[in-house]
Design a protein around this motif. Structure first.
Motif, short mmCIF file in Angstrom:
data_model
loop_
_atom_site.label_atom_id
_atom_site.label_comp_id
_atom_site.label_asym_id
_atom_site.label_seq_id
_atom_site.Cartn_x
_atom_site.Cartn_y
_atom_site.Cartn_z
N LEU A 1 -4.41 1.55 -5.06
CA LEU A 1 -4.08 0.63 -3.97
C LEU A 1 -4.22 -0.81 -4.42
O LEU A 1 -5.23 -1.18 -5.03
CB LEU A 1 -4.99 0.87 -2.76
N GLY B 1 -9.38 -0.49 -1.71
CA GLY B 1 -9.33 0.17 -0.42
C GLY B 1 -10.24 1.38 -0.42
O GLY B 1 -11.14 1.50 -1.25
N GLY C 1 0.81 -1.22 0.00
CA GLY C 1 0.00 0.00 0.00
C GLY C 1 0.84 1.26 0.00
O GLY C 1 0.68 2.13 -0.88
N ALA D 1 -1.71 4.43 4.69
CA ALA D 1 -0.52 4.23 3.88
C ALA D 1 0.42 5.43 3.99
O ALA D 1 1.64 5.28 4.09
CB ALA D 1 -0.92 3.99 2.42
N VAL E 1 1.25 4.18 -3.09
CA VAL E 1 1.00 5.61 -2.91
C VAL E 1 2.24 6.41 -3.28
O VAL E 1 2.16 7.43 -3.99
CB VAL E 1 0.56 5.90 -1.46
N VAL F 1 -6.65 6.00 -4.07
CA VAL F 1 -7.46 4.82 -3.72
C VAL F 1 -7.46 3.83 -4.87
O VAL F 1 -7.31 2.62 -4.69
CB VAL F 1 -8.90 5.25 -3.37
N VAL G 1 -5.77 4.95 2.35
CA VAL G 1 -4.76 5.87 1.84
C VAL G 1 -4.11 6.64 3.00
O VAL G 1 -2.89 6.80 3.05
CB VAL G 1 -5.38 6.86 0.83
#
Length: 376
Positions: free
Chosen positions: A339, A343, A314, A351, A318, A336, A348
């Motif tokens: 991911l 998710g 994750g 993460a 990001v 999102v 987010v």
């Protein structure tokens, strides 16, 4: 007065060139050798043999082909692989068939140095081999008349797991009597589960590169993906994000036919293949200047000022999205969508929290009511 010891910190050792990357090996034969070359350079190696070699030493098909070769003098012999040609001579010797003596009067052509070594090791003389080590150049040589007219001549072609239809058909069209010798054949591995897992990893882009050392292995991966209903997804991933690296153009053939653009080393060798991976993966991911720091986002890790930081899926997803345009705001909805496994906004946020904990404060900025960005 005693001089205090030098307490300056030791300089950081740069991460290995493939540290942070995951590389798949589809080879059956010599997979440990290729895997070791990649592992020594820091890669996380995933083994997924795509084929299994079935020797034909006890196979009636090989016996029949050998007897056909022995039925009359042979003018030309094409040895395509070292292991295959050596296996043919050894099988004939086990059956007390005078194959070596029969071939002494023939012109024996070698596709490459390993085939040449097998010819010499068997007590025969190699007459010619191409600089490119490719079957295509062997065919061009034969069709050019360099070995004399082909019409009416007997040509034995040792196959290497693939029937080589274009090669054989071209010789027959030139009037040659072609005797094909299937020394071994390729089949799916006894355990297909690792190959199926690899298809999923490629589609999910959790592997950074896939290496291929034979055309049957490439065809096998495509076939298994088709059985899983994921062929189009696999092709899309290999054309966008996951690097397909083949040892040579012949190996790349099934991938090229599927519309996949491959990378290849200049020489068809395992060492050259490993060096191609080393050259291509890091150059794919640029080193960014973020404030006073240098950042490179690798497959499952980041390199921050020369320090390798491994990250969960994750956070690295990001970070990769933010690194596409450093300083630009990426809205939470777009993060999102990137991911792995899906998710929501909370995922987010978590993460980003983990990113800041791993990389330190100041790199990832929150832009209130908009999203996140890498600080410049």
């Amino acid at each position: 007065m005693t001089t205090p010891p030098d307490t300056a910190p030791e300089p950081l050792t740069a991460p290995a060139p493939l540290a942070g990357y995951t590389v798949a090996v589809t080879a059956a034969r010599r997979r440990e050798e290729l895997g070791a070359l990649l592992d020594r350079r820091g890669a996380r190696v995933v083994y997924a043999p795509a084929i299994r070699i079935v020797p034909l030493s006890d196979d009636a098909e090989l016996v029949a082909a050998t007897e056909q070769v022995l039925a009359a003098p042979v003018d030309l012999v094409v040895a395509t692989t070292g292991v295959g040609f050596r296996g043919w001579l050894e099988a004939a010797d086990a059956w007390d068939l005078p194959l070596v003596e029969h071939l002494r009067t023939a012109r024996v052509l070698a596709r490459g140095p390993k085939a040449r070594g097998a010819i010499r090791g068997g007590g025969l003389v190699d007459a010619w081999s191409p600089a490119s080590e490719s079957s295509a150049e062997v065919l061009e040589h034969l069709l050019s008349g360099a070995e004399g007219p082909l019409a009416g001549r007997r040509v034995a072609v040792q196959l290497h797991g693939d029937p080589l239809p274009d090669f054989v058909d071209a010789l027959r069209a030139a009037g040659a009597e072609v005797l094909t010798v299937p020394v071994y054949r390729w089949v799916l591995p006894a355990d297909v589960a690792p190959l199926r897992r690899l298809v999923g990893m490629v589609v999910a882009r959790t592997v950074d590169a896939v290496t291929f050392t034979s055309a049957p292995a490439a065809a096998s991966l495509l076939s298994v993906a088709a059985e899983l209903g994921q062929r189009e997804d696999l092709v899309a991933a290999l054309n966008g994000g996951v690097l397909p690296i083949a040892v040579g153009p012949v190996t790349a053939g099934p991938l090229t036919a599927a519309g996949i653009e491959t990378l290849q080393p200049e020489r068809s060798r395992l060492g050259a293949l490993a060096r191609e991976v080393v050259a291509r993966l890091p150059e794919r991911d640029p080193v960014l200047r973020i404030g006073t720091a240098e950042l490179q986002v690798r497959g499952h890790a980041a390199v921050l000022d020369g320090r390798l930081v491994e990250l969960p899926p994750g956070p690295v997803a990001v970070l990769r999205a933010l690194a596409v345009r450093p300083g630009a705001v990426v809205v939470k909805a777009d993060l999102v969508r990137g991911l792995p496994g899906g998710g929501d906004g909370h995922a987010v946020e978590m993460a980003v929290t983990r990113l800041r904990a791993a990389l330190g404060p100041g790199l990832v900025e929150t832009v209130v009511k908009r999203g996140y960005r890498l600080a410049l």
